[in-house]
Design an enzyme around this catalytic site. Structure first.
Site, mmCIF file in Angstrom:
data_model
loop_
_atom_site.group_PDB
_atom_site.id
_atom_site.type_symbol
_atom_site.label_atom_id
_atom_site.label_comp_id
_atom_site.label_asym_id
_atom_site.label_seq_id
_atom_site.Cartn_x
_atom_site.Cartn_y
_atom_site.Cartn_z
ATOM 1 C CB SER A 68 16.840 18.463 -16.651
ATOM 2 O OG SER A 68 16.236 19.730 -16.708
ATOM 3 C CD GLU B 130 11.550 9.031 -17.227
ATOM 4 O OE1 GLU B 130 11.701 9.639 -16.161
ATOM 5 O OE2 GLU B 130 11.996 9.460 -18.313
ATOM 6 C CG HIS C 295 -1.845 -1.120 1.344
ATOM 7 N ND1 HIS C 295 -3.205 -1.066 1.110
ATOM 8 C CD2 HIS C 295 -1.575 -2.402 1.700
ATOM 9 C CE1 HIS C 295 -3.743 -2.267 1.320
ATOM 10 N NE2 HIS C 295 -2.765 -3.098 1.676
ATOM 11 C CE LYS D 43 14.887 16.545 -12.229
ATOM 12 N NZ LYS D 43 14.208 15.509 -12.984
#
Ligand SMILES: N[C@@H](CC(=O)O)C(=O)O
Length: 471
Positions: free
Chosen positions: A323, A336, A193, A329
């Site tokens: 980025s 993805e 959860h 980054k």
């Protein structure tokens, strides 16, 4: 399309009339009409699908030559033309949009025309001399789109599985199993959860990924067995009109040899031509894999989140600056991309299911969509898993300090106290720990619920996270 001029063209004729075809083109008049009729997506047939159709044409030419249905010399020329295409030549001649005539007649005639014209050249003749070698009467002898295309989808899917998806899955399974060994002693907090749960081993999380992927490979292999049963020889409606009595068995045998795989004629040609069930079955198994792959790629992103404000239990290999504006980054780009491809596979599966349900009487005319979506699904999944393995899974590094700290601070450790102090006492300890920030250990001792010695034995993270049999 503007008509070619002067010596740049030849005249071809079909049942609708005459048209000028570019002299250099190996496709013919029926392909030209299809180019004009279907300027839809700009997407040309997948190379694997072209291979499948051309392999079938090679097998049919050999079978029909051996059975005396077409001239031996023509049979050999068609087979040689097919070999040239299979070796990579004339690939720019397969030009009909994937959204085209129902059943795939346009692409099928494109294949028949290219092979007929190249076979004519092989025999020293001119392209377009269909009196000598005809796309319909010779290359397509005893065949129909209606039995060739469902067979081509089968062959194309089998080729794509063999060349793309299976090797990629094997590489991914090996990569996560290596990580399972490397991370076998690393304790981390479980999460259910999305809340703290009992501790687990990071290595077991990767072993689970490996098991999940290899179970999917088995499911896909099982589903793909259906693809080896062919309706080739049913011709237009499954009755085999215009075919030699020995053709079905012979063409399946020849195709088996060309594919190096056992293929057999269907017990009922009509059924094999009408039902799209084998494709739905394979597509369903791909969707199933895609669903778990989404879960795995999301897990990788979660565990890699951070570096300062997330979990950062693992580090995925940085493969490119993430980025366009935020320096330094590195984003989990391989994971993805994997999710997006999996969504596409699930979309293809939905389209395949709709197309498969749209058969009518002797034919399902939605086969071009099924052909593209199924083979593309297999290939994009295979390509995805291949780079996911080499550019992500193989290079994952564990942050064992972080995983240990989370596991030690997890309130869910009280679960191990249940059998010693009871669920209610354990819940009260957990609540007090959360409210006051005191450790579970401290509170249990303060409340005199267990001795220090017993508590140390019970709150042993290594023991708590061990899988049965794995120590
Ligand atoms: N699909 C065509 C047959 C073929 O192209 O061979 C039809 O049933 O009309």
């Amino acid at each position: 399309m503007s008509e070619p001029t002067g010596a740049d063209y030849r005249i071809e004729k079909d049942s609708m009339g005459e048209r000028q075809i570019p002299a250099s083109a190996y496709y013919g008049i029926q392909t030209l009409r299809a180019i004009e009729n279907f300027p839809i997506s700009g997407i040309k047939p997948l190379p694997t699908y072209v291979d499948a159709c051309v392999l079938i044409k090679k097998a049919t030419a050999i079978a029909n030559g051996e059975l005396g249905c077409i001239d031996q010399e023509i049979s050999r020329a068609i087979a040689r033309a097919a070999d040239e295409v299979l070796a990579g030549k004339f690939r720019d001649q397969f030009v009909v949009d994937i959204y085209q005539a129902g059943a795939g007649t346009s692409h099928h005639m494109n294949v028949n025309e290219v092979l007929a014209n190249r076979a004519l050249e092989i025999l020293g003749d001119e392209k377009g001399n269909y009196q000598r070698i005809s796309p319909n009467d010779d290359v397509n002898y005893g065949q129909s789109t209606n039995d060739v295309i469902p067979t081509a989808i089968r062959i194309g899917a089998l080729l794509a599985l063999e060349h793309t998806l299976y090797p990629a899955l094997e590489a991914a399974i090996e990569a996560v199993e290596n990580k399972a060994v490397e991370f076998k002693d690393i304790v981390k907090s479980g999460r259910t959860h999305m809340q703290d749960a009992v501790p687990v081993r990071l290595g077991e999380s990767f072993r689970a990924f490996g098991q999940i992927l290899s179970d999917h490979m088995t499911r896909i292999e099982t589903a793909s067995l259906d693809l080896t049963v062919l309706g080739l020889g049913g011709s237009a409606a499954g009755t085999g009109l215009n075919t030699h009595p020995q053709y079905r068995a012979r063409v399946a045998k020849i195709l088996s040899e060309l594919m190096n795989q056992t293929l057999q004629p269907a017990p009922h040609m009509m059924a094999a031509m009408q039902s799209m069930a084998p494709f739905v079955n394979v597509s369903g198994a791909l969707r199933n894999l895609a669903q778990d792959l989404i879960k795995i790629s999301h897990d990788l992103r979660l565990m890699d989140s951070g570096p300062k404000t997330g979990l950062k239990e693992i580090q995925l290999p940085p493969v490119q600056p993430g980025s366009s504006i935020m320096p330094g980054k590195y984003n989990p780009v391989m994971a993805e991309m994997t999710s997006m491809v999996c969504f596409q596979v699930m979309g293809y599966d939905a389209a395949i299911a709709m197309a498969a349900s749209a058969g009518q009487l002797e034919l399902n005319v939605m086969m071009p969509l099924i052909a593209y979506d199924l083979i593309h699904s297999i290939e994009i999944l295979g390509n995805t898993i291949n780079v996911l393995a080499s550019r992500c899974l193989e290079g994952i590094v564990a942050n064992s300090d972080r995983t240990r700290a989370y596991a030690e601070g997890s309130l869910a450790l009280v679960t191990a106290l249940n059998t010693h102090i009871g669920y209610l006492n354990a819940a009260a300890v957990a609540k007090e720990s959360l409210d006051t920030g005191k450790s579970l250990r401290e509170i249990v001792l303060e409340r005199g619920l267990m001795s220090q010695e017993d508590l140390a034995k019970v709150l042993d993270l290594e023991k708590m996270s061990a899988m049965p049999g794995n120590g």
